[in-house]
Design a protein around this motif. Structure first.
Motif, PDB file in Angstrom:
ATOM      1  N   LYS A  80     -47.121  -5.930   5.995  1.00 48.60           N
ATOM      2  CA  LYS A  80     -47.027  -7.443   6.094  1.00 48.60           C
ATOM      3  C   LYS A  80     -46.993  -8.132   7.534  1.00 48.60           C
ATOM      4  CE  LYS A  80     -44.268 -11.323   4.795  1.00 48.60           C
ATOM      5  NZ  LYS A  80     -42.967 -12.013   3.773  1.00 48.60           N
ATOM      6  N   ALA A  81     -46.235  -7.210   8.618  1.00 45.12           N
ATOM      7  CA  ALA A  81     -46.278  -7.486   9.710  1.00 45.12           C
ATOM      8  C   ALA A  81     -47.272  -7.079  10.586  1.00 45.12           C
ATOM      9  CB  ALA A  81     -44.991  -7.025  10.373  1.00 45.12           C
ATOM     10  N   ASN A  82     -48.194  -6.315  10.101  1.00 44.53           N
ATOM     11  CA  ASN A  82     -49.418  -5.862  10.750  1.00 44.53           C
ATOM     12  C   ASN A  82     -50.604  -5.575  10.034  1.00 44.53           C
ATOM     13  OD1 ASN A  82     -47.869  -4.875  13.448  1.00 44.53           O
ATOM     14  ND2 ASN A  82     -46.661  -4.021  11.863  1.00 44.53           N
ATOM     15  N   ASN A  83     -50.905  -6.810   9.412  1.00 40.58           N
ATOM     16  CA  ASN A  83     -52.068  -6.844   8.445  1.00 40.58           C
ATOM     17  C   ASN A  83     -53.584  -6.765   8.914  1.00 40.58           C
ATOM     18  OD1 ASN A  83     -53.588  -7.198   6.140  1.00 40.58           O
ATOM     19  ND2 ASN A  83     -52.318  -8.379   5.111  1.00 40.58           N
ATOM     20  N   THR A  84     -53.843  -5.602   9.550  1.00 36.62           N
ATOM     21  CA  THR A  84     -55.099  -5.247  10.318  1.00 36.62           C
ATOM     22  C   THR A  84     -55.692  -4.129   9.950  1.00 36.62           C
ATOM     23  OG1 THR A  84     -53.968  -4.101  11.974  1.00 36.62           O
ATOM     24  CG2 THR A  84     -54.008  -6.653  12.587  1.00 36.62           C
ATOM     25  N   LYS A  85     -57.048  -3.790   9.884  1.00 41.73           N
ATOM     26  CA  LYS A  85     -57.403  -2.594   9.556  1.00 41.73           C
ATOM     27  C   LYS A  85     -57.116  -1.507  10.474  1.00 41.73           C
ATOM     28  CE  LYS A  85     -61.809  -4.766   7.834  1.00 41.73           C
ATOM     29  NZ  LYS A  85     -63.233  -5.060   7.616  1.00 41.73           N
ATOM     30  N   ASP A  86     -56.815  -1.762  11.784  1.00 42.96           N
ATOM     31  CA  ASP A  86     -56.529  -0.633  12.856  1.00 42.96           C
ATOM     32  C   ASP A  86     -55.091  -0.060  12.275  1.00 42.96           C
ATOM     33  OD1 ASP A  86     -58.801  -0.933  14.120  1.00 42.96           O
ATOM     34  OD2 ASP A  86     -57.873  -1.929  15.816  1.00 42.96           O
ATOM     35  N   TRP A  87     -54.085  -0.985  11.990  1.00 44.34           N
ATOM     36  CA  TRP A  87     -52.742  -0.408  11.591  1.00 44.34           C
ATOM     37  C   TRP A  87     -52.767   0.286  10.261  1.00 44.34           C
ATOM     38  CZ3 TRP A  87     -49.434  -0.811   7.507  1.00 44.34           C
ATOM     39  CH2 TRP A  87     -47.806  -0.398   7.868  1.00 44.34           C
ATOM     40  N   PHE A  88     -53.692  -0.189   9.284  1.00 45.49           N
ATOM     41  CA  PHE A  88     -53.697   0.246   7.844  1.00 45.49           C
ATOM     42  C   PHE A  88     -54.246   1.843   8.077  1.00 45.49           C
ATOM     43  CE2 PHE A  88     -55.780   1.520   4.113  1.00 45.49           C
ATOM     44  CZ  PHE A  88     -55.068   1.247   2.952  1.00 45.49           C
ATOM     45  N   ALA A  89     -55.384   1.751   8.875  1.00 45.54           N
ATOM     46  CA  ALA A  89     -55.930   3.438   9.112  1.00 45.54           C
ATOM     47  C   ALA A  89     -54.998   4.084   9.647  1.00 45.54           C
ATOM     48  CB  ALA A  89     -57.148   2.968  10.073  1.00 45.54           C
ATOM     49  N   ALA A  90     -54.000   3.790  10.761  1.00 47.45           N
ATOM     50  CA  ALA A  90     -53.048   4.667  11.243  1.00 47.45           C
ATOM     51  C   ALA A  90     -51.821   4.955  10.292  1.00 47.45           C
ATOM     52  CB  ALA A  90     -52.619   3.842  12.413  1.00 47.45           C
ATOM     53  N   HIS A  91     -52.000   4.219   9.011  1.00 45.80           N
ATOM     54  CA  HIS A  91     -50.636   4.540   8.159  1.00 45.80           C
ATOM     55  C   HIS A  91     -51.412   4.778   7.019  1.00 45.80           C
ATOM     56  CE1 HIS A  91     -48.796   2.290  11.609  1.00 45.80           C
ATOM     57  NE2 HIS A  91     -47.643   2.761  11.187  1.00 45.80           N
ATOM     58  N   LYS A  92     -52.627   4.988   6.634  1.00 41.45           N
ATOM     59  CA  LYS A  92     -53.282   5.293   5.515  1.00 41.45           C
ATOM     60  C   LYS A  92     -52.703   6.577   4.633  1.00 41.45           C
ATOM     61  CE  LYS A  92     -57.780   5.373   3.189  1.00 41.45           C
ATOM     62  NZ  LYS A  92     -59.358   5.374   3.190  1.00 41.45           N
ATOM     63  N   THR A  93     -52.591   7.575   5.410  1.00 46.75           N
ATOM     64  CA  THR A  93     -51.784   8.689   4.799  1.00 46.75           C
ATOM     65  C   THR A  93     -50.485   8.387   3.976  1.00 46.75           C
ATOM     66  OG1 THR A  93     -52.715  10.259   6.435  1.00 46.75           O
ATOM     67  CG2 THR A  93     -51.004  11.143   5.110  1.00 46.75           C
ATOM     68  N   THR A  94     -49.717   7.549   4.877  1.00 45.66           N
ATOM     69  CA  THR A  94     -48.364   7.148   4.285  1.00 45.66           C
ATOM     70  C   THR A  94     -48.691   6.219   3.001  1.00 45.66           C
ATOM     71  OG1 THR A  94     -47.352   7.067   6.482  1.00 45.66           O
ATOM     72  CG2 THR A  94     -46.220   5.690   4.616  1.00 45.66           C
ATOM     73  N   TYR A  95     -49.688   5.277   3.083  1.00 49.38           N
ATOM     74  CA  TYR A  95     -49.815   4.478   2.133  1.00 49.38           C
ATOM     75  C   TYR A  95     -50.412   5.496   0.781  1.00 49.38           C
ATOM     76  CZ  TYR A  95     -53.399   2.168  -1.390  1.00 49.38           C
ATOM     77  OH  TYR A  95     -53.909   1.643  -2.380  1.00 49.38           O
ATOM     78  N   GLU A  96     -51.160   6.321   0.853  1.00 50.83           N
ATOM     79  CA  GLU A  96     -51.663   7.341  -0.141  1.00 50.83           C
ATOM     80  C   GLU A  96     -50.676   8.210  -0.979  1.00 50.83           C
ATOM     81  OE1 GLU A  96     -55.010   9.330   1.770  1.00 50.83           O
ATOM     82  OE2 GLU A  96     -56.549   7.703   1.045  1.00 50.83           O
ATOM     83  N   THR A  97     -49.604   8.778   0.062  1.00 51.79           N
ATOM     84  CA  THR A  97     -48.625   9.643  -0.443  1.00 51.79           C
ATOM     85  C   THR A  97     -47.586   8.964  -0.817  1.00 51.79           C
ATOM     86  OG1 THR A  97     -47.983  10.001   1.634  1.00 51.79           O
ATOM     87  CG2 THR A  97     -49.405  11.510   1.011  1.00 51.79           C
ATOM     88  N   GLN A  98     -46.889   7.917  -0.277  1.00 54.17           N
ATOM     89  CA  GLN A  98     -45.874   7.085  -0.759  1.00 54.17           C
ATOM     90  C   GLN A  98     -45.994   5.964  -1.555  1.00 54.17           C
ATOM     91  OE1 GLN A  98     -43.097   8.753   0.411  1.00 54.17           O
ATOM     92  NE2 GLN A  98     -44.337  10.223   1.452  1.00 54.17           N
ATOM     93  N   LEU A  99     -47.192   5.408  -1.647  1.00 53.78           N
ATOM     94  CA  LEU A  99     -47.497   4.126  -2.528  1.00 53.78           C
ATOM     95  C   LEU A  99     -48.497   4.440  -3.559  1.00 53.78           C
ATOM     96  CD1 LEU A  99     -46.371   1.405  -2.871  1.00 53.78           C
ATOM     97  CD2 LEU A  99     -48.039   0.644  -1.455  1.00 53.78           C
TER      98      LEU A  99
END
Length: 219
Positions: A19-38
């Motif tokens: 929500k605080a960093n709604n950008t493609k760069d931020w998402f790419a850097a945290h994609k593993t967290t997204y896939e494993t935790q959400l």
């Protein structure tokens, strides 16, 4: 497969960060967290919750997890991601447009709902026919009772009774609706990181059963 217990604090942290960093760069850097935790836990939760809803209602359910990627083609808001988790649970059967259950997790709160956002044309005709009869009085009374108990229900979408019905019809409030959905705020997002999430969510969904039962009958 182990029974799903809860989401992790990392899942909530991911949504807050997105929500605080709604950008493609931020998402790419945290994609593993997204896939494993959400993403992956969401599938396990949805499968378990569908089973719990079958136990609650006596009907089989399928789940739909909404995409995290936003369709920005026709939107002024060009942020690429949804900073929330939305899941719908749809009962199986022959109903044209049955009431669904909704699970909405955001960085601010968890919301649960039941109903139909908006009927399509054929289902809307059937809904209005039902609302013109005794079922309309039931829906109006249910609206009043649930609002008094703190549930959220939107006002009717139409200002006037639709064509084909008496403009002074005693069930005008029901006839002016294009759908009917009831929402409850289950509290802070931390609700989802405590154990037995499916069981606790099912208990709350149980409070919305009058909505499911009314909209499932004779339509």
């Amino acid at each position: 497969m182990a029974t799903f217990e809860s989401f992790s604090s990392e899942a909530l942290g991911f949504l807050e960060g997105l929500k605080a960093n709604n950008t493609k760069d931020w998402f790419a850097a945290h994609k593993t967290t997204y896939e494993t935790q959400l993403k992956d836990p969401s599938k396990h939760f949805a499968d378990g919750m569908a089973g719990a809803l079958q136990d609650l209602t006596g009907q089989g359910h399928r789940s739909k997890i909404f995409r995290i990627y936003r369709d920005v083609r026709f939107s002024k808001d060009k942020t690429p991601y949804n900073a929330h988790l939305h899941i719908a649970f749809i009962p199986q059967g022959n109903a044209v447009q049955p009431p669904m259950w909704f699970f909405g997790l955001s960085p601010e709160k968890l919301s649960l709902g039941c109903g139909v956002f908006q009927y399509d044309k054929n289902a809307l005709d059937a809904f209005r026919t039902a609302m013109a009869g005794p079922k309309g009085a039931e829906l109006i009374q249910l609206t009043e009772d649930m609002r008094q108990d703190g549930f959220r229900i939107e006002d009717p979408e139409l200002k006037r009774v639709p064509t084909g019905f008496d403009k002074d019809h005693p069930h005008a409030e029901a006839l002016r609706r294009k759908g009917f959905a009831v929402w409850m705020d289950a509290g802070a997002p931390a609700f989802v990181i405590e154990p037995n999430l499916i069981e606790r969510t099912s208990v709350l969904f149980g409070k919305l059963m009058p909505v499911f039962q009314l909209l499932s009958r004779d339509m």
